[in-house]
Design a protein around this motif. Structure first.
Motif, PDB file in Angstrom:
ATOM      1  N   ARG A  50       0.937  -1.156  -0.064  1.00 41.65           N
ATOM      2  CA  ARG A  50      -0.079   0.039   0.032  1.00 41.65           C
ATOM      3  C   ARG A  50       1.015   1.218   0.123  1.00 41.65           C
ATOM      4  O   ARG A  50       0.417   2.367  -0.761  1.00 41.65           O
ATOM      5  CB  ARG A  50      -0.967  -0.043   1.190  1.00 41.65           C
ATOM      6  N   LEU A  51       1.911   1.293   0.680  1.00 41.69           N
ATOM      7  CA  LEU A  51       2.748   2.323   0.943  1.00 41.69           C
ATOM      8  C   LEU A  51       3.383   2.700  -0.376  1.00 41.69           C
ATOM      9  O   LEU A  51       3.710   3.807  -1.070  1.00 41.69           O
ATOM     10  CB  LEU A  51       3.942   2.258   1.864  1.00 41.69           C
ATOM     11  N   SER A  52       3.937   1.391  -1.097  1.00 42.24           N
ATOM     12  CA  SER A  52       4.496   1.506  -2.371  1.00 42.24           C
ATOM     13  C   SER A  52       3.581   1.914  -3.565  1.00 42.24           C
ATOM     14  O   SER A  52       4.246   2.776  -4.469  1.00 42.24           O
ATOM     15  CB  SER A  52       5.239   0.130  -2.827  1.00 42.24           C
ATOM     16  N   LYS A  53       2.550   1.600  -3.327  1.00 47.39           N
ATOM     17  CA  LYS A  53       1.497   1.912  -4.474  1.00 47.39           C
ATOM     18  C   LYS A  53       1.434   3.594  -4.275  1.00 47.39           C
ATOM     19  O   LYS A  53       1.046   4.236  -5.283  1.00 47.39           O
ATOM     20  CB  LYS A  53       0.281   1.334  -4.396  1.00 47.39           C
ATOM     21  N   SER A  54       1.151   4.055  -2.917  1.00 41.92           N
ATOM     22  CA  SER A  54       1.001   5.323  -2.835  1.00 41.92           C
ATOM     23  C   SER A  54       2.071   6.020  -2.987  1.00 41.92           C
ATOM     24  O   SER A  54       2.015   7.616  -2.602  1.00 41.92           O
ATOM     25  CB  SER A  54       0.130   5.552  -1.423  1.00 41.92           C
ATOM     26  N   HIS A  55       3.216   5.702  -3.381  1.00 42.94           N
ATOM     27  CA  HIS A  55       4.586   6.364  -3.370  1.00 42.94           C
ATOM     28  C   HIS A  55       4.989   7.195  -2.178  1.00 42.94           C
ATOM     29  O   HIS A  55       5.643   8.253  -2.237  1.00 42.94           O
ATOM     30  CB  HIS A  55       4.364   7.504  -4.603  1.00 42.94           C
ATOM     31  N   ARG A  56       4.825   6.200  -1.150  1.00 43.24           N
ATOM     32  CA  ARG A  56       5.183   6.855   0.087  1.00 43.24           C
ATOM     33  C   ARG A  56       6.643   6.087   0.394  1.00 43.24           C
ATOM     34  O   ARG A  56       6.584   5.407   1.405  1.00 43.24           O
ATOM     35  CB  ARG A  56       4.283   6.557   1.261  1.00 43.24           C
TER      36      ARG A  56
END
Length: 503
Positions: A50-56
């Motif tokens: 989820r963090l990777s997809k949201s570019h975090r």
């Protein structure tokens, strides 16, 4: 129970080993442990996606850091278990175990009808014992390993139960540190939510190209709030104001607008529409990756904390108070940096045309190092995690009235100080750090988005490789070739210096 192991099932007998345990119990317990571990692993995996997809990316890297810490803790637990038997064979004189105890020395055990002690005294176990019952197992250390030292009229340096409780405490401490660090980041992000509205207002009103008015420096609200006069008297007043201001409204809209403009004019003068809030938020997430980890110096502090937990010293009171004082000093310093920026403008100018612009500089920070503030916050958060984890660990294992817990008044005072420190750090100190840390002489790599940052890093790496590669062209041996080589070397050096300043 019959069998080669000779394990007894009676209340006073030896513990039942695995070879005499029903297989359905072994399989059931292992199944529960495996299922819980897999669920936790999948939870971390989904959170990472989820963090990777949201570019975090900074938060994703912080999650990887948490996984590394958990793996390290698992290795520590494994080492404690592996060397548990060897530890039981490290024998010392009983008198050695009478010094630096967290609880008063226990009286000699009563004698039974045969004139022998009812329990085998192991004073090293009093570091972690005394309340739970099962005294025989705890003090004896269990089984043949304890007999190894008893046959030599000595005692094991640490009991089996003490080792077990010790690695449980280390695990609880690390998990508490990670959780409280995340809670602090959430509190800080919630507190800075108003700053996003101020940034949007600035973006909407940024196209005002009307005539620049000349205003007296005292007409600016930022100067009115932070500059009251010159001299030693007003200097002391400035520090007192900075100390109390960290408890309420640490950053006002005028502060945010002025500090933002100072940053933009110093680092991106040609881009007045620069979104300072997004940059600051990305930089804070990047710093969180460092805060969530447990560095070597934090492990060293943990060893010192455990060493100083001696009955009658009451050192833990000072261990709780000292970081709280440091937290107040850090908050006061960051508030005072705003005052120093206002003072510098008021001393240099009488009237200003247009907007008020401050001058960020590393000289405003202790020893010219803005990163020192982050180091202090890291230590404070770890100490708070230690206090809270230590309290609940002792409460569950030994109870509130145990000797190792200490006097109730001291215990409550330490817990209250830790909670106040945690809340103050989340609601005031961390938001202050998020914006004041940008008032240095350089900016962070969060200035650019992820793609540009990776591109610049690859560019610098390729430049270094080209600089180290030997040249085989014939023209390079000529004077012109040497001149071209010198120019290229200068370009690469300048590029490396610029990239290093960026990162």
């Amino acid at each position: 129970m019959a069998g080669g192991g000779g394990a007894k099932g009676g209340a006073g007998g030896e513990e039942i080993t695995l070879e005499h345990t029903p297989t359905w119990i072994v399989a059931s317990v292992c199944s529960v442990i495996v299922v819980i571990s897999l669920l936790f692993e999948r939870l971390l995996h989904r959170l990472g996606k989820r963090l990777s997809k949201s570019h975090r990316k900074p938060l994703y890297e912080a999650l990887l850091k948490v996984k590394e810490e958990l793996m390290l803790l698992g290795f520590i637990s494994l080492m404690l278990n592996v060397f548990q038997g060897a530890t039981q064979k490290i024998c010392v004189q009983e008198s050695v175990m009478h010094h630096l105890l967290p609880c008063p020395l226990l009286p000699p055990p009563p004698l039974d009808d045969d004139g022998e002690a009812k329990t085998v005294a192991h004073y090293g176990a009093t570091v972690f014992t005394g309340i739970l019952g099962s005294t025989r197992r705890l003090l004896a250390g269990g089984g043949k390993n304890s007999d190894y030292c008893q046959n030599r009229n000595k005692v094991p340096i640490l009991s089996t139960e003490a080792i077990h409780q010790l690695h449980i405490f280390i695990f609880v401490l690390a998990v508490t540190h990670v959780v409280l660090s995340a809670v602090t980041l959430i509190l800080g992000s919630t507190q800075t939510r108003n700053w996003k509205h101020w940034e949007e207002k600035i973006q909407q009103n940024g196209d005002d190209n009307g005539p620049q008015m000349i205003k007296h420096v005292q007409e600016f609200k930022f100067i009115q709030n932070h500059f009251k006069g010159h001299g030693k008297r007003w200097g002391i007043f400035g520090w007192l104001r900075a100390f109390f201001k960290q408890f309420y409204g640490s950053i006002t809209e005028e502060d945010y607008t002025t500090l933002r403009l100072g940053f933009v004019m110093k680092h991106c003068r040609g881009h007045p529409k620069f979104n300072f809030y997004n940059y600051m938020h990305r930089a804070l997430e990047g710093d969180f990756k460092k805060v969530v980890g447990i560095s070597w110096y934090l492990w060293a502090l943990l060893m010192i904390f455990l060493l100083l937990n001696v009955h009658g010293w009451y050192v833990y009171i000072w261990i709780s108070v000292a970081p709280f004082i440091v937290l107040l000093v850090v908050g006061s310093k960051m508030e005072h940096i705003i005052t120093e920026l206002a003072l510098e403008v008021a001393q240099k100018h009488t009237a200003i045309e247009g907007e008020l612009v401050v001058s960020p500089s590393d000289e405003l920070f202790w020893f010219g190092r803005p990163k020192l503030v982050l180091l202090l916050i890291h230590i404070i958060l770890f100490q708070n995690a230690f206090e809270i984890a230590f309290f609940f660990w002792l409460l569950v294992i030994y109870g509130f009235n145990s000797c190792i817990m200490g006097k109730p008044a001291y215990v409550i005072a330490r817990l209250v100080i830790s909670v106040i420190s945690q809340l103050l750090c989340g609601y005031s100190t961390l938001p202050l750090y998020a914006i004041i840390s940008q008032m240095g002489s350089s900016f962070k790599k969060a200035m650019f988005d992820e793609n540009i940052s990776e591109g610049l890093a690859n560019w610098a790496q390729n430049a270094r490789q080209r600089k180290r590669m030997p040249t085989t062209n014939v023209g390079d041996s000529s004077p012109d070739g040497e001149g071209i080589q010198m120019v290229n070397a200068r370009r690469v050096s300048a590029m490396e210096q610029g990239t290093a300043r960026l990162i």
